[in-house]
Design an enzyme around this catalytic site. Sequence first.
Site, short mmCIF file in Angstrom:
data_model
loop_
_atom_site.label_atom_id
_atom_site.label_comp_id
_atom_site.label_asym_id
_atom_site.label_seq_id
_atom_site.Cartn_x
_atom_site.Cartn_y
_atom_site.Cartn_z
N TYR A 8 15.83 40.62 -9.12
CA TYR A 8 17.20 41.12 -9.21
C TYR A 8 17.64 41.60 -7.83
O TYR A 8 16.90 42.32 -7.16
CB TYR A 8 17.25 42.29 -10.21
CG TYR A 8 18.60 42.94 -10.37
CD1 TYR A 8 18.82 44.25 -9.93
CD2 TYR A 8 19.67 42.27 -10.98
CE1 TYR A 8 20.06 44.85 -10.10
CE2 TYR A 8 20.91 42.88 -11.14
CZ TYR A 8 21.09 44.17 -10.70
OH TYR A 8 22.33 44.78 -10.85
N ASP A 62 14.42 41.41 0.09
CA ASP A 62 15.23 42.45 -0.57
C ASP A 62 14.31 43.66 -0.76
O ASP A 62 13.56 43.72 -1.73
CB ASP A 62 15.77 41.92 -1.90
CG ASP A 62 16.44 43.02 -2.70
OD1 ASP A 62 16.98 42.71 -3.79
OD2 ASP A 62 16.40 44.20 -2.27
N LYS A 73 18.75 52.58 -2.21
CA LYS A 73 17.93 53.64 -2.80
C LYS A 73 17.47 54.69 -1.78
O LYS A 73 18.30 55.48 -1.30
CB LYS A 73 16.76 53.01 -3.55
CG LYS A 73 17.26 52.09 -4.70
CD LYS A 73 16.14 51.51 -5.50
CE LYS A 73 16.60 50.37 -6.39
NZ LYS A 73 17.28 50.81 -7.61
P1 KE4 Z 1 22.32 48.62 -6.46
O1 KE4 Z 1 23.58 47.80 -6.29
O2 KE4 Z 1 22.06 48.99 -7.91
O3 KE4 Z 1 22.31 49.85 -5.52
O4 KE4 Z 1 21.09 47.75 -5.96
C1 KE4 Z 1 20.88 46.50 -6.55
C2 KE4 Z 1 19.43 46.11 -6.39
C3 KE4 Z 1 19.09 45.20 -5.41
N1 KE4 Z 1 17.80 44.82 -5.22
C4 KE4 Z 1 16.81 45.36 -5.97
C5 KE4 Z 1 15.40 44.93 -5.73
C6 KE4 Z 1 17.10 46.31 -6.98
O5 KE4 Z 1 16.10 46.82 -7.74
C7 KE4 Z 1 18.44 46.71 -7.18
C8 KE4 Z 1 18.83 47.70 -8.26
N2 KE4 Z 1 17.77 48.18 -9.06
C9 KE4 Z 1 18.13 48.60 -10.40
C10 KE4 Z 1 16.83 48.97 -11.12
N3 KE4 Z 1 16.16 47.83 -11.58
C11 KE4 Z 1 19.11 49.72 -10.38
C12 KE4 Z 1 19.32 50.39 -11.72
C13 KE4 Z 1 20.63 49.98 -12.33
O6 KE4 Z 1 21.00 48.79 -12.30
O7 KE4 Z 1 21.27 50.90 -12.88
#
Ligand code: KE4
Length: 429
Positions: free
Chosen positions: A144, A239, A267
């Site tokens: 993701y 990523d 994060k």
């Molecule tokens: P954000 O747009 O949520 O800040 O980041 C996206 C993203 C990009 N790359 C990786 C490896 C990620 O894990 C994420 C976001 N992680 C999720 C948890 N699996 C955030 C939680 C959510 O979607 O509310």
Amino acid sequence: MIYQRSSALFKEAQKHIPGGVNSPVRAFKAVGGTPIFIKEAKGAYLIDEDGNKYIEYINSWGPMILGHSYPAVVNAIIKKAQKGTSFGAPTEIENNIAKLVVKMVPNIDQIRFVNSGTEACMSAIRLARGYTKKEKIIKFSGCYHGHSDSFLIQAGSGSITYGEPNSPGVTHGTAKDTLIAQYNNLKSVENIILSNKNEISAIILEPIAGNMGCIPPVDGFLKGLRKLCDKHNILLIFDEVMTGFRVAKGGAQELYGVSADIVCFGKIIGGGLPVGAFASTNKIMSYLSPNGPVYQAGTLSGNPLAMAAGFSMLNIIDNDPELYQRLNKKADYLDVGISEILKRKGVKFSTNRVGSMFSIHFTEHNVTDFDSAKKADNSFFPIFFHQMLKNGIYIAPSSYESWFLSDALTFKDLDKTIAVVEKISSKLL
Ligand code: KE4
């Protein structure tokens, strides 16, 4: 545990917020039940709106590596907020945090700050396409990279795995440029490259997958990707939104000794405030506006308040040489403790762990990619989740997520967590 106030708040939330949440995973759809509303958090503990206290293993999906409401970070935010929160103009603190990240992370000369991991990965892809003048990308099933269109793609039925949208609203026009490979399977990557000669701009992956549960790269996988990228003139994008500053100061690049061409962050880099970033060499970043032709922008990008939070947290990390040793020791203790009990009780499970990222899968098979993660997604996880919650342990409400430990956890907290697993293990048979 009583959840009266959370239930009432969730009912009210659904009137004005789709699904009652601002990010889908929080709605507990994968485990059922009503999401708990958090009132406050300190160190390793959350308190919900009904006054229930939890030992916390989500830590806002990674950022709170030092524990919640870490005094130095909170003070940095307060101090900065008193001088203004955002000007839409350059500020010194952006220089400071940029310099610090470039010092901490290998193979990067420059960094552009944005407001989320999604924005970081979306911008990194655009930069890679602009720099290479090629349009296709390869991502991995189960990885993701945020919710931008190019990533909401699933493996198509086609033999060479053309992508298909996995969300309405994503066009087939977009999907055709995203090709899907299998994590930990170099052959699947090579097949796609050979079937799309000179059309692939970049390969993007989570160097340690955290969105299928935690899945480490098998030996040689990352080095193999590096070799394929060098051979076929493709950019390798790590990523590191989850792994950056989580598994090592320099992230997965440092941990595995494999260099990426572009690195994405989120994060931890924001210290709990909305920050994402992408970084690369001077040569590649020279293509980014305003110097180069690849456009990218953001009103709140690099805002001083978020920069203050991130700079404070990264400074603490940078000046604590034992942090990762402590975190890894705690994660190992938890993993071994839980595994010994589940094994003794005859539960079918496997665990994956890299540093302080950890996940449990209720299958006896190893989980090494999305297909094996899906096989492990069964009725036991929701039972496990709610039994843990009921006993004051807060873990991710999905078997496709990782646990993230904080340095605020004590061994007493870990022992309590292990004891709860023992108490509920009979429900997992
Ligand atoms: P954000 O747009 O949520 O800040 O980041 C996206 C993203 C990009 N790359 C990786 C490896 C990620 O894990 C994420 C976001 N992680 C999720 C948890 N699996 C955030 C939680 C959510 O979607 O509310």
